[in-house]
Motif scaffolding. Structure first.
Motif: not given
Length: 310
Positions: A16, A180-181, A183-184, A194-196
Protein backbone atom coordinates in the motif's frame (compact mmCIF):
# COMPACT_ATOMS: atom_id res chain seq x y z
CA UNK A 1 -1.14 -14.69 13.56
CA UNK A 2 -1.04 -17.33 10.82
CA UNK A 3 1.00 -16.91 7.58
CA UNK A 4 -2.02 -15.75 5.55
CA UNK A 5 -2.86 -13.07 8.10
CA UNK A 6 0.78 -11.97 8.29
CA UNK A 7 0.88 -11.72 4.49
CA UNK A 8 -2.26 -9.63 4.23
CA UNK A 9 -1.49 -7.53 7.29
CA UNK A 10 2.16 -6.66 6.73
CA UNK A 11 3.25 -7.48 3.19
CA UNK A 12 0.16 -5.94 1.63
CA UNK A 13 0.55 -3.01 4.01
CA UNK A 14 4.01 -2.46 2.55
CA UNK A 15 2.50 -2.71 -0.93
CA UNK A 16 0.00 0.00 0.00
CA UNK A 17 2.87 2.36 0.81
CA UNK A 18 4.63 1.44 -2.44
CA UNK A 19 1.42 2.02 -4.39
CA UNK A 20 0.89 5.45 -2.86
CA UNK A 21 4.48 6.47 -3.57
CA UNK A 22 4.17 5.59 -7.27
CA UNK A 23 0.86 7.44 -7.57
CA UNK A 24 2.18 10.53 -5.80
CA UNK A 25 5.28 10.54 -8.03
CA UNK A 26 3.09 10.37 -11.14
CA UNK A 27 0.90 13.29 -10.08
CA UNK A 28 3.90 15.30 -8.91
CA UNK A 29 5.71 14.74 -12.21
CA UNK A 30 2.68 15.81 -14.23
CA UNK A 31 2.35 18.96 -12.15
CA UNK A 32 6.01 19.80 -12.77
CA UNK A 33 5.73 19.58 -16.55
CA UNK A 34 5.71 22.97 -18.20
CA UNK A 35 5.26 21.47 -21.66
CA UNK A 36 3.67 18.30 -22.98
CA UNK A 37 6.00 17.77 -25.90
CA UNK A 38 8.47 15.16 -24.70
CA UNK A 39 7.47 11.47 -24.80
CA UNK A 40 9.93 10.54 -22.03
CA UNK A 41 8.18 12.90 -19.61
CA UNK A 42 4.68 11.69 -20.53
CA UNK A 43 5.96 8.12 -20.20
CA UNK A 44 7.23 8.87 -16.68
CA UNK A 45 3.83 10.18 -15.60
CA UNK A 46 1.85 7.27 -17.04
CA UNK A 47 4.33 4.66 -15.82
CA UNK A 48 4.13 5.82 -12.22
CA UNK A 49 0.35 6.10 -12.26
CA UNK A 50 -0.18 2.75 -13.98
CA UNK A 51 2.12 0.84 -11.60
CA UNK A 52 0.77 2.55 -8.48
CA UNK A 53 -2.92 2.10 -9.27
CA UNK A 54 -2.42 -1.47 -10.52
CA UNK A 55 -0.82 -2.42 -7.21
CA UNK A 56 -3.64 -0.73 -5.29
CA UNK A 57 -6.20 -2.69 -7.29
CA UNK A 58 -4.38 -5.95 -6.55
CA UNK A 59 -4.29 -5.25 -2.81
CA UNK A 60 -8.06 -4.85 -2.83
CA UNK A 61 -8.49 -8.04 -4.91
CA UNK A 62 -6.43 -10.12 -2.49
CA UNK A 63 -8.27 -8.84 0.57
CA UNK A 64 -11.62 -9.55 -1.08
CA UNK A 65 -10.87 -12.90 -2.74
CA UNK A 66 -8.34 -14.72 -0.60
CA UNK A 67 -9.56 -17.55 1.64
CA UNK A 68 -7.64 -20.28 3.46
CA UNK A 69 -9.44 -22.96 1.48
CA UNK A 70 -8.52 -21.34 -1.82
CA UNK A 71 -5.82 -22.48 -4.24
CA UNK A 72 -3.08 -19.99 -3.30
CA UNK A 73 -1.05 -20.54 -6.44
CA UNK A 74 -4.10 -19.98 -8.66
CA UNK A 75 -4.84 -16.68 -6.92
CA UNK A 76 -1.26 -15.49 -7.26
CA UNK A 77 -1.18 -16.45 -10.94
CA UNK A 78 -4.41 -14.53 -11.52
CA UNK A 79 -2.69 -11.39 -10.24
CA UNK A 80 -0.07 -11.56 -13.01
CA UNK A 81 -2.03 -9.16 -15.16
CA UNK A 82 -1.80 -5.52 -16.18
CA UNK A 83 -5.48 -5.21 -17.03
CA UNK A 84 -6.68 -2.47 -14.70
CA UNK A 85 -10.32 -2.77 -15.74
CA UNK A 86 -10.34 -6.54 -15.22
CA UNK A 87 -9.00 -6.07 -11.71
CA UNK A 88 -11.69 -3.46 -11.08
CA UNK A 89 -14.33 -5.91 -12.38
CA UNK A 90 -13.17 -8.47 -9.81
CA UNK A 91 -13.47 -5.90 -7.03
CA UNK A 92 -16.96 -4.96 -8.17
CA UNK A 93 -17.92 -8.61 -7.91
CA UNK A 94 -17.63 -8.24 -4.12
CA UNK A 95 -18.56 -4.66 -3.31
CA UNK A 96 -19.96 -1.46 -4.72
CA UNK A 97 -17.39 1.07 -5.90
CA UNK A 98 -18.52 4.45 -7.17
CA UNK A 99 -16.42 5.16 -10.25
CA UNK A 100 -17.82 6.73 -13.42
CA UNK A 101 -16.83 6.77 -17.09
CA UNK A 102 -13.88 9.22 -16.78
CA UNK A 103 -12.34 7.04 -14.08
CA UNK A 104 -12.89 3.80 -15.99
CA UNK A 105 -11.43 5.34 -19.14
CA UNK A 106 -8.29 6.42 -17.32
CA UNK A 107 -7.90 2.90 -15.95
CA UNK A 108 -8.27 1.57 -19.49
CA UNK A 109 -5.66 4.05 -20.74
CA UNK A 110 -3.21 3.04 -18.01
CA UNK A 111 -3.78 -0.65 -18.68
CA UNK A 112 -3.14 -0.23 -22.40
CA UNK A 113 -0.07 1.87 -21.74
CA UNK A 114 1.46 -0.66 -19.37
CA UNK A 115 0.61 -3.69 -21.45
CA UNK A 116 1.61 -2.40 -24.88
CA UNK A 117 2.54 1.27 -25.34
CA UNK A 118 5.55 1.09 -23.03
CA UNK A 119 7.09 -1.56 -25.26
CA UNK A 120 6.22 -0.02 -28.62
CA UNK A 121 9.58 1.65 -29.25
CA UNK A 122 11.25 -1.76 -29.12
CA UNK A 123 9.35 -2.58 -32.29
CA UNK A 124 10.35 -1.28 -35.73
CA UNK A 125 6.68 -0.59 -36.48
CA UNK A 126 6.90 2.32 -34.01
CA UNK A 127 8.55 4.47 -36.69
CA UNK A 128 5.11 5.10 -38.20
CA UNK A 129 3.35 5.75 -34.88
CA UNK A 130 5.73 7.76 -32.76
CA UNK A 131 3.88 8.91 -29.68
CA UNK A 132 1.03 6.58 -28.74
CA UNK A 133 1.06 7.37 -25.02
CA UNK A 134 1.14 11.10 -25.67
CA UNK A 135 -1.71 10.85 -28.18
CA UNK A 136 -3.74 8.72 -25.76
CA UNK A 137 -3.31 11.23 -22.92
CA UNK A 138 -4.17 14.20 -25.15
CA UNK A 139 -7.27 12.42 -26.44
CA UNK A 140 -8.44 11.48 -22.95
CA UNK A 141 -7.94 14.90 -21.36
CA UNK A 142 -9.27 16.70 -24.41
CA UNK A 143 -12.44 14.61 -24.46
CA UNK A 144 -13.36 15.18 -20.83
CA UNK A 145 -12.43 18.86 -20.75
CA UNK A 146 -13.99 19.44 -24.16
CA UNK A 147 -10.81 21.03 -25.50
CA UNK A 148 -8.55 20.35 -28.44
CA UNK A 149 -5.02 20.03 -27.10
CA UNK A 150 -2.77 21.19 -29.95
CA UNK A 151 0.22 19.09 -30.91
CA UNK A 152 2.49 22.05 -31.46
CA UNK A 153 5.56 22.05 -33.69
CA UNK A 154 6.56 25.55 -32.65
CA UNK A 155 9.49 26.46 -30.45
CA UNK A 156 7.05 27.25 -27.64
CA UNK A 157 5.61 23.73 -27.55
CA UNK A 158 2.34 22.60 -25.97
CA UNK A 159 1.83 24.20 -22.54
CA UNK A 160 0.64 22.01 -19.69
CA UNK A 161 -2.41 24.07 -18.83
CA UNK A 162 -3.49 24.32 -15.18
CA UNK A 163 -6.84 22.81 -16.25
CA UNK A 164 -5.11 19.62 -17.35
CA UNK A 165 -3.24 19.33 -14.05
CA UNK A 166 -6.35 19.90 -11.99
CA UNK A 167 -8.40 17.43 -14.04
CA UNK A 168 -5.90 14.56 -13.86
CA UNK A 169 -5.36 15.19 -10.16
CA UNK A 170 -9.10 15.03 -9.47
CA UNK A 171 -9.65 11.83 -11.46
CA UNK A 172 -6.69 10.01 -9.92
CA UNK A 173 -7.60 11.11 -6.40
CA UNK A 174 -11.18 9.88 -6.84
CA UNK A 175 -9.96 6.47 -8.03
CA UNK A 176 -7.47 6.18 -5.20
CA UNK A 177 -9.89 7.25 -2.48
CA UNK A 178 -12.51 4.75 -3.69
CA UNK A 179 -10.02 1.87 -3.79
CA UNK A 180 -8.46 2.79 -0.46
CA UNK A 181 -11.92 2.76 1.12
CA UNK A 182 -12.34 -0.81 -0.15
CA UNK A 183 -9.00 -1.78 1.39
CA UNK A 184 -9.78 -0.04 4.68
CA UNK A 185 -13.25 -1.51 5.09
CA UNK A 186 -12.25 -5.04 4.09
CA UNK A 187 -9.14 -5.02 6.28
CA UNK A 188 -11.20 -3.81 9.24
CA UNK A 189 -13.72 -6.60 8.64
CA UNK A 190 -10.85 -9.13 8.66
CA UNK A 191 -9.42 -7.53 11.82
CA UNK A 192 -6.27 -6.52 9.95
CA UNK A 193 -4.35 -3.25 9.83
CA UNK A 194 -3.37 -3.33 6.18
CA UNK A 195 -4.82 0.14 5.70
CA UNK A 196 -2.52 1.87 8.19
CA UNK A 197 -0.17 4.42 6.64
CA UNK A 198 3.08 5.90 7.89
CA UNK A 199 2.65 9.51 8.96
CA UNK A 200 4.21 11.88 6.48
CA UNK A 201 4.51 9.26 3.73
CA UNK A 202 3.55 9.82 0.12
CA UNK A 203 0.89 7.13 0.55
CA UNK A 204 -0.72 9.06 3.41
CA UNK A 205 -0.72 12.18 1.23
CA UNK A 206 -2.50 10.29 -1.55
CA UNK A 207 -4.98 8.17 0.39
CA UNK A 208 -5.79 10.35 3.39
CA UNK A 209 -4.78 13.82 2.25
CA UNK A 210 -5.49 15.88 -0.81
CA UNK A 211 -2.09 15.42 -2.48
CA UNK A 212 -2.17 19.20 -2.68
CA UNK A 213 0.92 19.70 -4.81
CA UNK A 214 0.18 23.40 -5.51
CA UNK A 215 0.16 23.96 -1.73
CA UNK A 216 3.54 22.22 -1.47
CA UNK A 217 4.91 24.72 -3.97
CA UNK A 218 3.46 27.58 -1.93
CA UNK A 219 5.27 26.14 1.08
CA UNK A 220 8.78 26.25 -0.38
CA UNK A 221 8.20 29.75 -1.73
CA UNK A 222 7.02 31.00 1.65
CA UNK A 223 10.00 29.36 3.36
CA UNK A 224 12.32 30.98 0.85
CA UNK A 225 10.83 34.39 1.60
CA UNK A 226 11.23 33.73 5.32
CA UNK A 227 14.92 32.88 5.01
CA UNK A 228 15.55 35.90 2.79
CA UNK A 229 13.80 38.42 5.02
CA UNK A 230 13.90 37.27 8.63
CA UNK A 231 15.86 39.50 11.00
CA UNK A 232 15.66 36.89 13.74
CA UNK A 233 18.78 35.23 15.07
CA UNK A 234 19.44 31.61 16.04
CA UNK A 235 22.38 29.27 16.01
CA UNK A 236 21.18 27.70 12.76
CA UNK A 237 20.41 31.02 11.04
CA UNK A 238 23.77 32.43 12.10
CA UNK A 239 25.47 29.33 10.66
CA UNK A 240 23.68 29.81 7.33
CA UNK A 241 24.66 33.47 7.21
CA UNK A 242 28.28 32.63 7.95
CA UNK A 243 28.71 30.72 4.66
CA UNK A 244 29.86 32.99 1.83
CA UNK A 245 27.45 32.61 -1.13
CA UNK A 246 28.71 31.66 -4.56
CA UNK A 247 28.70 34.30 -7.26
CA UNK A 248 25.59 33.25 -9.16
CA UNK A 249 24.15 35.64 -11.77
CA UNK A 250 21.32 37.85 -10.40
CA UNK A 251 19.93 38.12 -13.93
CA UNK A 252 19.15 34.40 -13.90
CA UNK A 253 17.03 34.37 -10.73
CA UNK A 254 14.04 32.89 -12.58
CA UNK A 255 16.12 29.91 -13.73
CA UNK A 256 17.55 29.38 -10.25
CA UNK A 257 14.14 29.45 -8.59
CA UNK A 258 12.91 26.85 -11.06
CA UNK A 259 15.48 24.45 -9.57
CA UNK A 260 13.33 24.21 -6.44
CA UNK A 261 10.44 22.71 -8.39
CA UNK A 262 11.89 21.03 -11.46
CA UNK A 263 14.50 18.30 -11.91
CA UNK A 264 14.99 19.43 -15.49
CA UNK A 265 15.86 22.95 -14.31
CA UNK A 266 18.48 21.54 -11.93
CA UNK A 267 20.18 19.75 -14.79
CA UNK A 268 20.47 23.05 -16.67
CA UNK A 269 22.06 24.92 -13.76
CA UNK A 270 24.33 22.20 -12.35
CA UNK A 271 27.03 23.08 -14.88
CA UNK A 272 27.20 26.62 -13.51
CA UNK A 273 27.53 25.24 -9.98
CA UNK A 274 30.46 23.08 -11.07
CA UNK A 275 32.09 26.12 -12.64
CA UNK A 276 31.74 28.10 -9.40
CA UNK A 277 33.26 25.25 -7.42
CA UNK A 278 36.37 25.37 -9.58
CA UNK A 279 37.06 28.77 -7.99
CA UNK A 280 36.48 27.63 -4.41
CA UNK A 281 39.80 27.52 -2.53
CA UNK A 282 38.87 24.68 -0.16
CA UNK A 283 36.10 22.76 -1.91
CA UNK A 284 36.14 19.92 0.64
CA UNK A 285 35.63 22.27 3.58
CA UNK A 286 32.77 24.03 1.83
CA UNK A 287 31.06 20.75 1.00
CA UNK A 288 31.32 19.73 4.66
CA UNK A 289 29.48 22.93 5.63
CA UNK A 290 26.87 22.50 2.91
CA UNK A 291 26.29 18.89 4.00
CA UNK A 292 25.25 20.12 7.45
CA UNK A 293 22.36 22.14 6.05
CA UNK A 294 19.14 20.16 6.37
CA UNK A 295 20.83 17.12 7.93
CA UNK A 296 18.82 15.44 10.70
CA UNK A 297 20.02 15.65 14.27
CA UNK A 298 21.98 18.88 13.78
CA UNK A 299 21.90 21.23 16.76
CA UNK A 300 23.27 24.75 17.03
CA UNK A 301 23.69 26.69 20.25
CA UNK A 302 21.34 29.66 20.43
CA UNK A 303 23.22 32.88 21.37
CA UNK A 304 20.13 34.32 23.05
CA UNK A 305 19.83 31.25 25.28
CA UNK A 306 23.51 31.49 26.23
CA UNK A 307 23.11 35.14 27.21
CA UNK A 308 20.07 34.34 29.36
CA UNK A 309 22.09 31.70 31.20
CA UNK A 310 24.80 34.26 31.99
Amino acid sequence: MNPAEFWKNFRLGEELSISGAFIYNGLRRFYELRKLDHPDEIFEVLYNLSVGIERLLKIAVVLLEHADSQDQEALEQSLRTHNHLELLRRIRGHCRINLASPHNELLALLGTFYKSHRYDRFSMSSITDLEKEKDALFSYVGKHLNVDIPVSDSLFGTPNDARYKKFLHRIVQTICRALYDVVRLRASYLNLYTYELRHGSKAETIFLGDADIPAENVLWKELLLFFMNTKSSSGYLDFLRSIEPLDFDPELVDEYLDCFQSDAAKSLVIGELESHYEDVADKGKRLELIEVIGSPGVYFDDPDEEESLD
